[in-house]
Design a protein around this motif. Structure first.
Motif, PDB file in Angstrom:
ATOM      1  N   GLY A 160       0.752  -1.268  -0.048  1.00 37.74           N
ATOM      2  CA  GLY A 160      -0.077  -0.103   0.080  1.00 37.74           C
ATOM      3  C   GLY A 160       0.798   1.222  -0.099  1.00 37.74           C
ATOM      4  N   GLU A 161       0.097   2.562  -0.269  1.00 38.45           N
ATOM      5  CA  GLU A 161       0.844   3.736  -0.388  1.00 38.45           C
ATOM      6  C   GLU A 161       1.367   3.947   0.913  1.00 38.45           C
ATOM      7  N   PRO A 162       0.899   3.824   2.201  1.00 41.65           N
ATOM      8  CA  PRO A 162       1.730   4.204   3.381  1.00 41.65           C
ATOM      9  C   PRO A 162       2.909   3.428   3.515  1.00 41.65           C
ATOM     10  N   PHE A 163       3.191   2.344   3.177  1.00 41.02           N
ATOM     11  CA  PHE A 163       4.356   1.652   3.329  1.00 41.02           C
ATOM     12  C   PHE A 163       5.229   2.266   2.128  1.00 41.02           C
ATOM     13  N   GLU A 164       4.915   2.303   0.968  1.00 40.74           N
ATOM     14  CA  GLU A 164       5.710   3.170  -0.117  1.00 40.74           C
ATOM     15  C   GLU A 164       6.207   4.256   0.643  1.00 40.74           C
ATOM     16  N   ASN A 165       5.431   5.175   0.870  1.00 45.26           N
ATOM     17  CA  ASN A 165       5.630   6.522   1.195  1.00 45.26           C
ATOM     18  C   ASN A 165       6.779   6.424   2.730  1.00 45.26           C
ATOM     19  N   PHE A 166       6.745   5.429   3.360  1.00 38.38           N
ATOM     20  CA  PHE A 166       7.476   5.319   4.485  1.00 38.38           C
ATOM     21  C   PHE A 166       8.941   4.736   3.909  1.00 38.38           C
ATOM     22  N   ALA A 167       9.039   3.916   2.943  1.00 33.41           N
ATOM     23  CA  ALA A 167      10.251   3.430   2.574  1.00 33.41           C
ATOM     24  C   ALA A 167      10.822   4.525   1.676  1.00 33.41           C
ATOM     25  N   GLY A 168      10.341   5.389   0.989  1.00 34.66           N
ATOM     26  CA  GLY A 168      10.638   6.360   0.240  1.00 34.66           C
ATOM     27  C   GLY A 168      11.255   7.549   0.896  1.00 34.66           C
ATOM     28  N   ASN A 169      10.910   7.657   2.134  1.00 37.02           N
ATOM     29  CA  ASN A 169      11.284   8.859   2.898  1.00 37.02           C
ATOM     30  C   ASN A 169      11.807   8.621   4.506  1.00 37.02           C
ATOM     31  N   ASP A 170      12.498   7.458   4.290  1.00 36.03           N
ATOM     32  CA  ASP A 170      13.194   6.894   5.495  1.00 36.03           C
ATOM     33  C   ASP A 170      14.683   7.112   5.573  1.00 36.03           C
ATOM     34  N   PHE A 171      15.196   8.156   5.997  1.00 38.78           N
ATOM     35  CA  PHE A 171      16.457   8.695   5.806  1.00 38.78           C
ATOM     36  C   PHE A 171      17.320   8.154   7.028  1.00 38.78           C
ATOM     37  N   THR A 172      17.322   6.919   7.172  1.00 39.38           N
ATOM     38  CA  THR A 172      18.129   6.172   7.953  1.00 39.38           C
ATOM     39  C   THR A 172      18.942   4.828   7.481  1.00 39.38           C
ATOM     40  N   ALA A 173      20.061   4.571   8.373  1.00 41.22           N
ATOM     41  CA  ALA A 173      20.652   3.619   7.753  1.00 41.22           C
ATOM     42  C   ALA A 173      21.150   2.678   9.086  1.00 41.22           C
ATOM     43  N   GLY A 174      21.427   1.468   8.876  1.00 39.67           N
ATOM     44  CA  GLY A 174      22.311   0.719   9.997  1.00 39.67           C
ATOM     45  C   GLY A 174      21.144   0.505  11.199  1.00 39.67           C
ATOM     46  N   TYR A 175      19.842   0.245  10.878  1.00 41.07           N
ATOM     47  CA  TYR A 175      18.874   0.256  11.976  1.00 41.07           C
ATOM     48  C   TYR A 175      18.569  -1.375  11.953  1.00 41.07           C
ATOM     49  N   LEU A 176      18.147  -1.798  13.227  1.00 40.96           N
ATOM     50  CA  LEU A 176      17.795  -3.037  13.513  1.00 40.96           C
ATOM     51  C   LEU A 176      16.356  -3.113  13.555  1.00 40.96           C
ATOM     52  N   ASP A 177      15.696  -3.904  12.639  1.00 44.76           N
ATOM     53  CA  ASP A 177      14.155  -3.787  12.613  1.00 44.76           C
ATOM     54  C   ASP A 177      13.624  -4.633  13.698  1.00 44.76           C
ATOM     55  N   ASP A 178      12.441  -4.702  14.102  1.00 39.49           N
ATOM     56  CA  ASP A 178      11.826  -5.478  15.037  1.00 39.49           C
ATOM     57  C   ASP A 178      12.793  -5.534  16.536  1.00 39.49           C
ATOM     58  N   ALA A 179      13.041  -4.228  16.870  1.00 40.95           N
ATOM     59  CA  ALA A 179      13.884  -4.543  17.906  1.00 40.95           C
ATOM     60  C   ALA A 179      12.816  -4.195  19.397  1.00 40.95           C
ATOM     61  N   PHE A 180      11.619  -3.488  18.847  1.00 40.26           N
ATOM     62  CA  PHE A 180      10.676  -3.263  19.889  1.00 40.26           C
ATOM     63  C   PHE A 180       9.131  -3.547  19.204  1.00 40.26           C
ATOM     64  N   HIS A 181       8.761  -3.972  20.306  1.00 36.79           N
ATOM     65  CA  HIS A 181       7.084  -4.394  19.985  1.00 36.79           C
ATOM     66  C   HIS A 181       6.414  -3.058  20.353  1.00 36.79           C
ATOM     67  N   LEU A 182       5.518  -2.643  19.459  1.00 39.38           N
ATOM     68  CA  LEU A 182       4.633  -1.536  19.701  1.00 39.38           C
ATOM     69  C   LEU A 182       3.455  -2.292  20.216  1.00 39.38           C
ATOM     70  N   SER A 183       2.861  -1.904  21.515  1.00 41.01           N
ATOM     71  CA  SER A 183       1.801  -2.626  22.004  1.00 41.01           C
ATOM     72  C   SER A 183       0.509  -1.713  21.893  1.00 41.01           C
ATOM     73  N   ALA A 184       0.627  -0.271  22.061  1.00 44.47           N
ATOM     74  CA  ALA A 184      -0.629   0.698  22.185  1.00 44.47           C
ATOM     75  C   ALA A 184      -0.300   1.998  21.660  1.00 44.47           C
ATOM     76  N   PHE A 185      -1.338   2.776  21.444  1.00 49.92           N
ATOM     77  CA  PHE A 185      -0.931   4.269  21.078  1.00 49.92           C
ATOM     78  C   PHE A 185      -2.341   5.131  21.533  1.00 49.92           C
ATOM     79  N   LYS A 186      -2.144   6.231  21.723  1.00 45.58           N
ATOM     80  CA  LYS A 186      -3.315   7.244  21.736  1.00 45.58           C
ATOM     81  C   LYS A 186      -2.996   8.725  21.156  1.00 45.58           C
ATOM     82  N   ILE A 187      -3.686   9.264  20.671  1.00 48.74           N
ATOM     83  CA  ILE A 187      -3.513  10.526  20.140  1.00 48.74           C
ATOM     84  C   ILE A 187      -4.326  11.887  20.825  1.00 48.74           C
ATOM     85  N   GLN A 188      -3.613  12.843  21.086  1.00 45.70           N
ATOM     86  CA  GLN A 188      -3.989  13.899  21.614  1.00 45.70           C
ATOM     87  C   GLN A 188      -3.315  15.387  20.928  1.00 45.70           C
ATOM     88  N   ASN A 189      -4.238  16.038  20.741  1.00 44.16           N
ATOM     89  CA  ASN A 189      -4.051  17.173  19.807  1.00 44.16           C
ATOM     90  C   ASN A 189      -3.464  16.814  18.472  1.00 44.16           C
TER      91      ASN A 189
END
Length: 266
Positions: A160-189
Motif C-alpha cells: 500500500g501507499e503508506p508503506f511506499e511513502n515510509f520506505a521512500g522517505n526513511d532517511f536512516t541506515a544501520g537500524y535493526l528492525d523489530d527491536a521493539f514491540h509496539l503494543s498501544a497508542f493514543k492521540i492527543q491534539n
C-alpha cells in the motif's frame, strides 16, 4: 433581489451539506483514540496502528477485524460493496471472497462456507475478519499469543501507499528492525504517543531507540517522523524487556492510516 438570491443560495448549500455529510466519514481529532488503544496488526516490519475510521480490533470471538477499504489500500486487493445486499466483494491473490454484514455465511470462489464470526458495521464502515483472507490464500503470517499480535510476513501484500511513502522517505541506515514491540497508542491534539517494549534481550543505550510513525492523510499526502527527528529529544536508556511511552508531534489531521516501526541503531 441580489440579497434575496444570496439568501436562497445559502439555504440550498446548507441543505446540500446536511444531505451529503452523513455519507462520508471524516476522522477529525474528536473521533481519534485519545485513550490507550491496543495494536493488533503488523505487516512486515510495520505496525498498523490506525485504519480509518477506526483502529483494527478483536471481536468477542477473538478475531481481528479491519475495514474493507484497508484490504485494498494496504494489501493491494480489489474491493467493492453493494448497499442493496450489504455484501462486500474482495479479490485478493487470485481468490474472490463475498461477505455480508452480520452473516456467518461467506463465499470463497463461489463456494459457501461458515465463519465463526461476522462482519460488522462500525463507525460507518464495514469491518471484516482478516483471518478468512489468510486461511484461503497462501499468505504467510503468524499469530503471537504472547502479545496478541497478528504478524503478516508476506511481502506480496505489503504494497500500500503508506508503506511506499515510509520506505521512500526513511532517511536512516544501520537500524535493526523489530527491536521493539509496539503494543498501544493514543492521540492527543497534534501528537501521537506510542507504547513500546524492548525485545532485543539487551539494554538499549541512550539515543539508540527509534520509534518512527507515519501518518497517511485521507485527503492525500503524508507526514513522517524522519522529517522532524533531528529536533526530537533522544530516548533514554531502555532496559531489557522495559515498556515505555514515546510521544511524537508528527501532525495528525484527518488520517487514513497510521503505521510505525520500532528499531534500534547499531
Amino acid at each position: 433581489m441580489h440579497t434575496k438570491f444570496k439568501l436562497i443560495l445559502s439555504s440550498l448549500l446548507a441543505l446540500i451539506l446536511l444531505i451529503v455529510a452523513p455519507l462520508g466519514f471524516k476522522a477529525d481529532a474528536s473521533s481519534l483514540p485519545a485513550k490507550e488503544t491496543p495494536i493488533y496488526l503488523k505487516m512486515d516490519k510495520y505496525f498498523v496502528l490506525y485504519t480509518r475510521p477506526s483502529a483494527p480490533f478483536l471481536d468477542q470471538q477473538g478475531r481481528l477485524l479491519v475495514p474493507l477499504r484497508s484490504i485494498q489500500d494496504l494489501m493491494g486487493g480489489e474491493v467493492s460493496y453493494s448497499h442493496q445486499t450489504k455484501t462486500a466483494t474482495v479479490k485478493l491473490l487470485k481468490q474472490t471472497f463475498e461477505l455480508t454484514i452480520n452473516a456467518k455465511t461467506a463465499y470463497v470462489n463461489q463456494k459457501e462456507l461458515t465463519m465463526d464470526t461476522v462482519p460488522v458495521l462500525k463507525d460507518g464502515a464495514l469491518f471484516l475478519p482478516l483471518r478468512l483472507f489468510l486461511d484461503y490464500t497462501d499468505i504467510e503470517y503468524k499469530w503471537r499469543n504472547d502479545v496478541n499480535l497478528l504478524h503478516i510476513t508476506d511481502k506480496r501484500v505489503v504494497v500500500g501507499e503508506p508503506f511506499e511513502n515510509f520506505a521512500g522517505n526513511d532517511f536512516t541506515a544501520g537500524y535493526l528492525d523489530d527491536a521493539f514491540h509496539l503494543s498501544a497508542f493514543k492521540i492527543q491534539n497534534s501528537s501521537i504517543s506510542i507504547k513500546a517494549q524492548n525485545m532485543t534481550g539487551k539494554t538499549v543505550p541512550y539515543g539508540k531507540t527509534d520509534i518512527q510513525p507515519l501518518v497517511q492523510f485521507n485527503t492525500g499526502g503524508f507526514s513522517v517522523d524522519s522529517y522532524t527527528r533531528p529536533g526530537n529529544k533522544k530516548i533514554p536508556e531502555i532496559k531489557i524487556g522495559q515498556s515505555f511511552w514515546v510521544t511524537k508531534n508528527i501532525g495528525i489531521r484527518d488520517p487514513a492510516y497510521i503505521i510505525a516501526v520500532g528499531r534500534k541503531a547499531n
